[in-house]
Design an enzyme around this catalytic site. Structure first.
Site, PDB file in Angstrom:
ATOM      1  N   THR A 134      35.397  24.264  13.306  1.00 49.04           N
ATOM      2  CA  THR A 134      34.354  24.744  14.211  1.00 49.04           C
ATOM      3  C   THR A 134      34.401  26.254  14.394  1.00 49.04           C
ATOM      4  OG1 THR A 134      34.315  22.646  15.424  1.00 49.04           O
ATOM      5  CG2 THR A 134      33.471  24.576  16.573  1.00 49.04           C
ATOM      6  N   ASP A 180      35.240  20.796   7.236  1.00 50.67           N
ATOM      7  CA  ASP A 180      35.355  20.246   8.574  1.00 50.67           C
ATOM      8  C   ASP A 180      36.644  19.436   8.573  1.00 50.67           C
ATOM      9  OD1 ASP A 180      35.149  18.255  10.714  1.00 50.67           O
ATOM     10  OD2 ASP A 180      33.092  18.958  10.957  1.00 50.67           O
ATOM     11  N   THR A 185      39.595  21.364  14.909  1.00 51.43           N
ATOM     12  CA  THR A 185      40.374  20.716  15.969  1.00 51.43           C
ATOM     13  C   THR A 185      40.577  19.223  15.753  1.00 51.43           C
ATOM     14  OG1 THR A 185      38.407  20.338  17.338  1.00 51.43           O
ATOM     15  CG2 THR A 185      39.603  22.407  17.668  1.00 51.43           C
ATOM     16  N   ARG A 242      49.063   0.258  15.986  1.00 51.95           N
ATOM     17  CA  ARG A 242      49.027   0.825  17.334  1.00 51.95           C
ATOM     18  C   ARG A 242      49.062  -0.350  18.310  1.00 51.95           C
ATOM     19  NH1 ARG A 242      44.747   3.713  19.074  1.00 51.95           N
ATOM     20  NH2 ARG A 242      46.073   5.024  20.364  1.00 51.95           N
ATOM     21  N   GLN A 273      49.665   2.529  21.866  1.00 51.02           N
ATOM     22  CA  GLN A 273      48.348   3.031  22.213  1.00 51.02           C
ATOM     23  C   GLN A 273      48.407   4.004  23.397  1.00 51.02           C
ATOM     24  OE1 GLN A 273      45.611  -0.237  22.710  1.00 51.02           O
ATOM     25  NE2 GLN A 273      46.209  -1.172  20.767  1.00 51.02           N
ATOM     26  N   CYS A 274      49.531   4.043  24.085  1.00 52.41           N
ATOM     27  CA  CYS A 274      49.700   4.989  25.182  1.00 52.41           C
ATOM     28  C   CYS A 274      49.978   6.374  24.613  1.00 52.41           C
ATOM     29  CB  CYS A 274      50.872   4.583  26.074  1.00 52.41           C
ATOM     30  SG  CYS A 274      50.746   2.938  26.774  1.00 52.41           S
TER      31      CYS A 274
END
Length: 331
Positions: A11, A55, A87, A234, A267-268
């Site tokens: 970006t 990108d 990012t 996950r 997943q945390c």
């Protein structure tokens, strides 16, 4: 101090097009204009623009290797390095580069922006000057990431917001530094055993699968067909899976029985995976699944690809996975 800057896309250097934002800004000109009149002279800074610019959503392990190759090719020409990167997958790339450069011996700082540099509201200036200040301080070490006033270890960082200027965080460890007058540096020690003469990154078939309430053994088996080279699950909490679901843990055990590594993350965002701490994680632990400890998802995935790229399988893969190569996991 001599500083080398590698521009990969993202970006920060994008411009409007009929199909949305695409790379196209004069990054070199903008950078030299940014340092004009500061304590950094133009002859202190060298610049590489990778081809093609991408990108970061399109990044692959081959792009990770292109960054590594550029850094190594300029190692003797500079004292510090800055990577301008999109990012979306910056935290994957910063983790990957950390594994490949444990013998590099010079600081590398990733940064980018949420807005393109050509917009009046851009955060590009603050982030690039922050990265420059980090390397000028002489205190940055290894691979780190600067964003939104924070300097974070490159293999301990996750993107936490698609819009906030403080878009990255270190969920399991603290910051390296926070900007201010003066900067506030935190005590931090990165411990890793390193990796001598790593082979280049290559692409590997790694299945990344989320557990969700109601997932069946049949669905999981379908996700594993055809068989990948490795699996990253996950799971919930500290590495729990729905063990009461008929046949589900048998599917995972079957994949492990075929010699395919199965790595279990959480997943945390803030977690330490402890397989077998609950009964719901015990079966896959006994079958040979590997927990990620307190690694981020990005560091965990990049480490799988790194070890596969080194040709590791079986017990060697499992043994190295739980060892800190570049400080990515708490021993």
């Amino acid at each position: 101090m001599r500083i080398h800057i590698t521009y990969t896309g993202g970006t920060i250097g994008m411009v409007d097009s009929p199909h949305g934002l695409v790379p196209g800004a004069d990054m070199r000109g903008w950078l030299y204009g940014l340092i004009d009149g500061t304590q950094i002279s133009a002859d202190q800074v060298s610049f590489t623009q990778l081809d093609p610019l991408i990108d970061s959503s399109c990044a692959t392990p081959e792009n990770w290797q292109a960054i590594v190759d550029d850094l190594r090719s300029h190692r003797d020409d500079a004292d510090a390095f800055i990577i301008l990167h999109g990012t979306d997958t910056m935290s994957y790339s910063s983790a990957a580069v950390s594994y490949a450069l444990t013998d590099f011996g010079k600081p590398v700082v990733f940064t980018g922006s949420q807005y393109p540099l050509g917009m009046v509201e851009t955060d590009a200036t603050a982030n690039v000057t922050g990265a420059l200040n980090a390397v000028l301080s002489g205190r940055a070490q290894g691979v780190s990431l600067f964003f939104g006033h924070h300097l974070i270890a490159g293999n301990r960082v996750s993107k936490v917001s698609s819009w906030a200027f403080e878009g990255f965080a270190a969920p399991s460890v603290g910051l390296l530094a926070q900007t201010g007058a003066p900067w506030h540096w935190e005590p931090y020690e990165s411990r890793g055993v390193g990796w001598a003469d790593p082979k280049p990154y290559t692409r590997h078939d790694v299945a990344v699968i989320d557990m969700a309430p109601g997932i069946t053994a049949a669905r999981l088996e379908a996700m594993f067909t055809p068989r990948p080279e490795a699996v990253l699950i996950r799971a919930y909490g500290v590495g729990n899976v729905p063990s009461d679901e008929p046949g589900l843990t048998d599917v995972i055990a079957g994949v492990l029985g075929e010699g395919i590594p199965v790595v279990v993350a959480s997943q945390c965002q803030q977690a330490r995976v402890l397989l077998g701490h609950y009964e719901t994680g015990d079966a896959i632990a006994r079958a040979g699944a590997i927990g990620t400890g307190d690694m981020t998802l990005e560091a965990a995935y990049a480490k799988i690809v790194f070890l596969l790229s080194q040709g590791l399988t079986g017990h060697d893969f499992a043994d190295w996975y739980i060892r800190p190569i570049a400080g990515e996991i708490t021993a």
